[in-house]
Write an enzyme that holds these catalytic residues in place. Sequence first.
Site, short mmCIF file in Angstrom:
data_model
loop_
_atom_site.label_atom_id
_atom_site.label_comp_id
_atom_site.label_asym_id
_atom_site.label_seq_id
_atom_site.Cartn_x
_atom_site.Cartn_y
_atom_site.Cartn_z
CB SER A 43 -0.89 0.03 1.24
OG SER A 43 -1.79 -1.03 1.22
CB THR A 44 4.24 1.96 1.31
OG1 THR A 44 3.97 1.37 2.59
CG2 THR A 44 5.13 3.17 1.49
CG HIS A 229 -8.36 5.25 0.53
ND1 HIS A 229 -9.50 5.59 1.21
CD2 HIS A 229 -7.49 6.26 0.74
CE1 HIS A 229 -9.32 6.75 1.80
NE2 HIS A 229 -8.11 7.19 1.53
CE1 TYR A 255 -6.32 12.57 0.18
CE2 TYR A 255 -8.00 11.54 1.55
CZ TYR A 255 -7.00 11.43 0.61
OH TYR A 255 -6.65 10.21 0.09
CE1 TYR A 523 -9.39 -1.67 41.93
CE2 TYR A 523 -8.44 -0.31 43.65
CZ TYR A 523 -8.79 -0.49 42.33
OH TYR A 523 -8.54 0.49 41.42
CG ASP A 536 -8.09 -0.96 38.42
OD1 ASP A 536 -7.52 -0.62 39.46
OD2 ASP A 536 -9.32 -0.79 38.20
#
Length: 811
Positions: A43-44, A229, A255, A523, A536
Amino acid sequence: MTEHARAVVIGGGVGGTSVAYHLAELGWRDVVLVERAALTSGSTFHSAGLVGQLRSTVTLTKMMMYGVELYRRLAAETGVDPSWHEVGSLRLASSRERYEELQRQAGWAKTFGLPLELISAREAQQRFPLMSTEGVLGAVFLPTDGWLDPSGLAQALAAGARRRGVTIRTDTRVVDVRTARGRVTGVEVEHGGDRTVIQSEVVVNAAGMFAPEIGLLAGVTVPIVPMAHEYLFTEPVEGVSPGFATMRDPDNLCYFREEVGGLCMGGYERHPAPWGLDGIPADFNGRLLAPDWPRFEEIMAGAIRRVPAIENAGVTRMINGPEAFTPDNEFILGESEVRGFFLAAGFCAHGIAGAGGIGRQMASWIVEGEPELDLWKMDIRRFGAQYRSRTYTLARSIENYATYYDIHYPNEERQAGRPLRLSPTYERLTALGCAFGEKSGWERPNWFESNAALGDESLRPHGWAGEHWSPAIGAEALATRRAAALFDETSFAKIEVSGAAACDFLQRLCANDLDRPVGSIVYTSMLNSRGGIECDFTVTRLAADRFFIVTGTAFGNHDLGWIRKHAPEDGGVTVADVTSARACLGLWGPAARDILAPLTTDDVSDVAFPYLSARSIAVGNVPLLALRVTYVGELGWELYPPMEYGLTLWDVLWEAGQSHGLVAGGYRAIDALRLEKGYRVWSSDITPEETPYEAGLGFAVKLDKGVDFIGREALARAKAVGPRKRLRCLVLDDPRSVALGNEPVRVGSEIVGRVTSGGYGYAVERSIAYAYLPPDVPIGSRAEVEEFGTWTGCEVAREPLYDPAGERMRA
Ligand SMILES: Cc1cc2nc3c(=O)[nH]c(=O)nc-3n(C[C@H](O)[C@H](O)[C@H](O)COP(=O)(O)OP(=O)(O)OC[C@H]3O[C@@H](n4cnc5c(N)ncnc54)[C@H](O)[C@@H]3O)c2cc1C
């Protein structure tokens, strides 16, 4: 033949070359990059090359800012010039909502020190004289943005990598990825008909839209959809000059940038074109797709409205090239479930802008074991098992692409692929008028329309925070404080860790002390080596050798990945995802015990069943695991029956609760309640970049538990030095002014922080926000939060705002 390398990078686009460049920069010289054809032949080579830095997340913006820093110096450093043009960028607003979005971005940019200016339509025109100002309400200009030659960028990165010792092999195709016992061991490559095995403990899949094929070779699902694209180049147009800023006009879907006196113009159409779903041809290198003019018409119409001169400009070339898109329009980075097999792919048409930052973060992830930044939103672990489904992945990716330039209000819900994962109570919740949201494929209650009449419409927050809002949220929050509410939290991710070595293992991973009696709930956080918070959650000891972890719906894969990555390989510990084994209903509020007690023969008094303990009990006819915990700060339980009992449990509790004022509650009420209690959310308030001390969670760290847990050393140092910042509770002067996250915070005229999360506390009747502030900003001081260009005063408050002694949850 067999060879050996410290790392193998697959793919010679901007992704692979940047990873190789940065690995070498960190001192890894024995790195081989393999590319099946020529460098930049994916794609680059057909990219438009625009580089914009300001993005929707802190981390992504920081990565883009690093990219620009790198692109500026690459030519001098490597001798290969990527033609960096630092011409600045414009983003236009042609509607009130879009202008508000720009105001929000301008505020957000201040917290990074990005020199983003809000300017008028006329000023925008001075930087892009061919644009029409019709309908333009304003614009933002970022002078340090620009564009470059994408192939030049890949070649410069490759040259830099080579200079530091990286071997680059073109025309070398990976035909197999070797794994053993859950680890990668190398790759098999083919070059000129010869096959070679390159043994390596680190393999990086940077194969762009080909990454899913390479992933399959290792047994790893990579949810990428190639999409066609398009953009075009025009002949020279009178009035166009090389100093033209790049310009994005999202309301017109297009764009622009300058290209040798003409224009380069593209955009995001509303009817995307997935491509190569049945496999990408093995020789698809250096190739493009045939121009698809009908699909481009919508973009062309918008472009003509904004830049009328383009209508008569001759088109020299139309580029239609495929690019790797993902279901949430963000990169796929990090280590997969196969240890040592990393991903750096799925760049979603911002890979040129992102390549620098991606390479740097990937290299630190590989070399140091952790990235420098909080990469959760780009982490491959955010995708659950549902992304093994091609149709689901496709539906989500198409929806994202088609709405790329839309304004996305916070709390917006995606619609594609729904409903998918359903709690057993789904039909009951639906009957109660549930407004469902979606997370990790689960349908979850946001609020119940049936409660809206009990709420207060006058509490609707101003502006964007008032979108996707209902008076029901307040009604449910207040019912939880005053009587009781029943929450379906079945989507919680649940992990069981068991085995003879389970306790020792968790002690080594957790910052709190888990070696407590059976039935205890702790906890805790799990830390990285820098002392940053990786996970967490609460951990319940079910038996001497069995622990039950409950974590956020979206974090299950992440936390599982972290735990498994550190698990011993000798079989002493088993780590299992048990999310689908149990439903979860949260019953909270002062009436919770009065509702529960008559339904069970087990003693649920505070003495028999104290706060932070777990018991196996029966409620009605339902056997379950009851956890006396709360994320809302009230008396109550999380009840975990085996999944098939979930509906019966809901019915039993619902009926019993009617005489006690029980309401059904949703996640938005939970969020309001947790803000009043100061409970943190991992991924916004707390991340791998903050320590528990900075986050105000020092109470859950036991440095002296006698185990050298991961992150302990860094924490001990951090404690000695004192925190660099502190998470603080802010109470805004205007209760209708509600922060959404990322707003700048200032003290005097100095920007000192950025909001991590915010909302309205219905019981304390305050607009609450959290932000990391310098440690010398004391409680009681005044500050200001900027929302949509307006500064609102606030006070740095002592927390928690509600029930500071925690008496209600211990009742
Ligand atoms: C039309 C278009 C316009 C764009 N415009 C912009 C823009 O303005 N700004 C921006 O930031 N981004 C833009 N992009 C996106 C950007 O071009 C890409 O994100 C980026 O180039 C992707 O780089 P990559 O290294 O991930 O993939 P690629 O460049 O595709 O590289 C992957 C490489 O892997 C190789 N490979 C595959 N399989 C194997 C194998 N088995 N063995 C060895 N090698 C293999 C391929 O040959 C290929 O060279 C645009 C993209 C398109 C299509």
